[in-house]
Write a protein that holds these residues in place. Structure first.
Motif, PDB file in Angstrom:
ATOM      1  N   TRP A  75      31.356  44.623  27.290  1.00  0.00           N
ATOM      2  CA  TRP A  75      31.862  45.379  28.447  1.00  0.00           C
ATOM      3  C   TRP A  75      32.533  44.448  29.456  1.00  0.00           C
ATOM      4  N   GLY A  76      32.087  43.204  29.504  1.00  0.00           N
ATOM      5  CA  GLY A  76      32.694  42.230  30.407  1.00  0.00           C
ATOM      6  C   GLY A  76      34.152  41.971  30.068  1.00  0.00           C
ATOM      7  N   VAL A  77      34.464  41.980  28.778  1.00  0.00           N
ATOM      8  CA  VAL A  77      35.856  41.797  28.355  1.00  0.00           C
ATOM      9  C   VAL A  77      36.688  42.979  28.849  1.00  0.00           C
ATOM     10  N   ALA A  78      36.162  44.186  28.665  1.00  0.00           N
ATOM     11  CA  ALA A  78      36.896  45.388  29.078  1.00  0.00           C
ATOM     12  C   ALA A  78      36.996  45.485  30.594  1.00  0.00           C
ATOM     13  N   ILE A  79      35.895  45.299  31.292  1.00  0.00           N
ATOM     14  CA  ILE A  79      35.880  45.433  32.750  1.00  0.00           C
ATOM     15  C   ILE A  79      36.628  44.276  33.410  1.00  0.00           C
ATOM     16  N   GLY A  80      36.489  43.078  32.845  1.00  0.00           N
ATOM     17  CA  GLY A  80      37.121  41.896  33.427  1.00  0.00           C
ATOM     18  C   GLY A  80      38.628  42.011  33.537  1.00  0.00           C
ATOM     19  N   ARG A  81      39.243  42.804  32.663  1.00  0.00           N
ATOM     20  CA  ARG A  81      40.697  42.972  32.701  1.00  0.00           C
ATOM     21  C   ARG A  81      41.163  43.561  34.041  1.00  0.00           C
ATOM     22  N   PHE A  82      40.297  44.278  34.706  1.00  0.00           N
ATOM     23  CA  PHE A  82      40.675  44.971  35.935  1.00  0.00           C
ATOM     24  C   PHE A  82      40.367  44.179  37.204  1.00  0.00           C
ATOM     25  N   PHE A  83      39.902  42.936  37.064  1.00  0.00           N
ATOM     26  CA  PHE A  83      39.545  42.126  38.221  1.00  0.00           C
ATOM     27  C   PHE A  83      40.351  40.842  38.274  1.00  0.00           C
ATOM     28  N   GLY A  84      41.445  40.877  39.007  1.00  0.00           N
ATOM     29  CA  GLY A  84      42.334  39.767  39.299  1.00  0.00           C
ATOM     30  C   GLY A  84      42.148  38.482  38.532  1.00  0.00           C
ATOM     31  N   PRO A  85      41.631  37.446  39.180  1.00  0.00           N
ATOM     32  CA  PRO A  85      41.564  36.136  38.530  1.00  0.00           C
ATOM     33  C   PRO A  85      40.695  36.118  37.273  1.00  0.00           C
ATOM     34  N   LEU A  86      39.733  37.007  37.164  1.00  0.00           N
ATOM     35  CA  LEU A  86      38.893  37.037  35.967  1.00  0.00           C
ATOM     36  C   LEU A  86      39.662  37.538  34.757  1.00  0.00           C
ATOM     37  N   ARG A 127      40.615  22.600  37.891  1.00  0.00           N
ATOM     38  CA  ARG A 127      40.569  22.567  39.361  1.00  0.00           C
ATOM     39  C   ARG A 127      39.830  23.766  39.947  1.00  0.00           C
ATOM     40  N   ARG A 128      39.428  24.689  39.080  1.00  0.00           N
ATOM     41  CA  ARG A 128      38.730  25.899  39.539  1.00  0.00           C
ATOM     42  C   ARG A 128      37.431  26.118  38.775  1.00  0.00           C
ATOM     43  N   PRO A 129      36.511  25.155  38.826  1.00  0.00           N
ATOM     44  CA  PRO A 129      35.250  25.341  38.105  1.00  0.00           C
ATOM     45  C   PRO A 129      34.465  26.547  38.608  1.00  0.00           C
ATOM     46  N   ASP A 130      34.678  26.915  39.862  1.00  0.00           N
ATOM     47  CA  ASP A 130      34.013  28.098  40.407  1.00  0.00           C
ATOM     48  C   ASP A 130      34.469  29.366  39.688  1.00  0.00           C
ATOM     49  N   LEU A 131      35.751  29.455  39.374  1.00  0.00           N
ATOM     50  CA  LEU A 131      36.285  30.611  38.666  1.00  0.00           C
ATOM     51  C   LEU A 131      35.751  30.661  37.237  1.00  0.00           C
ATOM     52  N   VAL A 132      35.692  29.510  36.602  1.00  0.00           N
ATOM     53  CA  VAL A 132      35.159  29.437  35.240  1.00  0.00           C
ATOM     54  C   VAL A 132      33.685  29.860  35.241  1.00  0.00           C
ATOM     55  N   ALA A 133      32.934  29.384  36.213  1.00  0.00           N
ATOM     56  CA  ALA A 133      31.509  29.735  36.304  1.00  0.00           C
ATOM     57  C   ALA A 133      31.345  31.240  36.543  1.00  0.00           C
ATOM     58  N   ARG A 134      32.178  31.814  37.404  1.00  0.00           N
ATOM     59  CA  ARG A 134      32.119  33.267  37.653  1.00  0.00           C
ATOM     60  C   ARG A 134      32.438  34.041  36.381  1.00  0.00           C
ATOM     61  N   ALA A 135      33.435  33.592  35.640  1.00  0.00           N
ATOM     62  CA  ALA A 135      33.806  34.273  34.402  1.00  0.00           C
ATOM     63  C   ALA A 135      32.681  34.157  33.369  1.00  0.00           C
ATOM     64  N   GLU A 136      32.058  32.981  33.287  1.00  0.00           N
ATOM     65  CA  GLU A 136      30.936  32.813  32.356  1.00  0.00           C
ATOM     66  C   GLU A 136      29.780  33.732  32.724  1.00  0.00           C
ATOM     67  N   PRO A 159      38.586  36.398  28.637  1.00  0.00           N
ATOM     68  CA  PRO A 159      38.840  36.255  27.196  1.00  0.00           C
ATOM     69  C   PRO A 159      38.703  34.803  26.715  1.00  0.00           C
ATOM     70  N   LEU A 160      39.117  33.879  27.516  1.00  0.00           N
ATOM     71  CA  LEU A 160      38.968  32.459  27.183  1.00  0.00           C
ATOM     72  C   LEU A 160      37.490  32.110  27.036  1.00  0.00           C
TER      73      LEU A 160
END
Length: 174
Positions: A117-128, A99-108, A133-134
């Motif tokens: 670095w995205g794995v490390a930095i992503g931990r600090f940004f809410g929904p990401l 239901r959140r393809p926008d979130l998946v696209a942002r994470a990709e 990691p997925l």
């Protein structure tokens, strides 16, 4: 939907009354906060910040609680990575991500842009936090690279969640 202040009050009262369970509670919160698909339903950030304040107020020991938070976060991300690695593109079709393809696209995009670095930095940004990691698993990031970023960022994130509350109360003289 739910009363966040009541959840915070109940959780902190429980931890205050049962000091010995604080690491287990914090582990569960950090695990849930970092687990893809589940993290959307757990107000763990607020609870961890509140427990951080409780560390100083109730005289709890910081290190075991920090270690439990770091371990829970690292394990949650590791499970999310495995889920993505195992299910590949199908992982994006599971609810609530479907239901959140926008979130998946942002994470990709975030992962493609920053890699390890995205794995490390992503931990600090809410929904990401739980989706990166997925996506790292879906895109078959090398597990050793993933785990280095995962474990290192989990320790920093746990400190960032718990230390401000403990330090603030100490500075205010409580």
């Amino acid at each position: 939907m739910f009363d966040l202040s009541a959840i915070v009050a109940t959780t902190t009262a429980f931890v205050e009354q049962h000091h010995y369970l604080a690491p287990a509670v914090v582990f569960g919160l950090a695990f849930g906060e970092s687990l893809a698909l589940i993290s959307f339903f757990i107000p763990a950030t607020v609870l961890l910040l509140a427990i951080g304040a409780l560390i100083e107020a109730a005289g709890l020991h910081f290190f075991p609680i920090w270690l439990a938070a770091a371990a829970g976060a690292a394990l949650g991300d590791a499970v999310s990575y495995w889920f993505g690695f195992h299910y590949k593109e199908r992982a994006k079709d599971f609810w609530p991500l479907s239901r959140r393809p926008d979130l998946v696209a942002r994470a990709e995009d975030f992962f493609q842009r920053f890699g390890i670095w995205g794995v490390a930095i992503g931990r600090f940004f809410g929904p990401l936090r739980a989706v990166v990691p997925l996506i790292a698993g879906v895109l078959a990031m090398r597990q050793t690279h993933f785990q280095v970023a995962n474990v290192a960022s989990a320790g920093l994130w746990a400190f960032a969640m718990l230390a401000p509350g403990a330090a603030a109360l100490k500075l205010m003289g409580f």
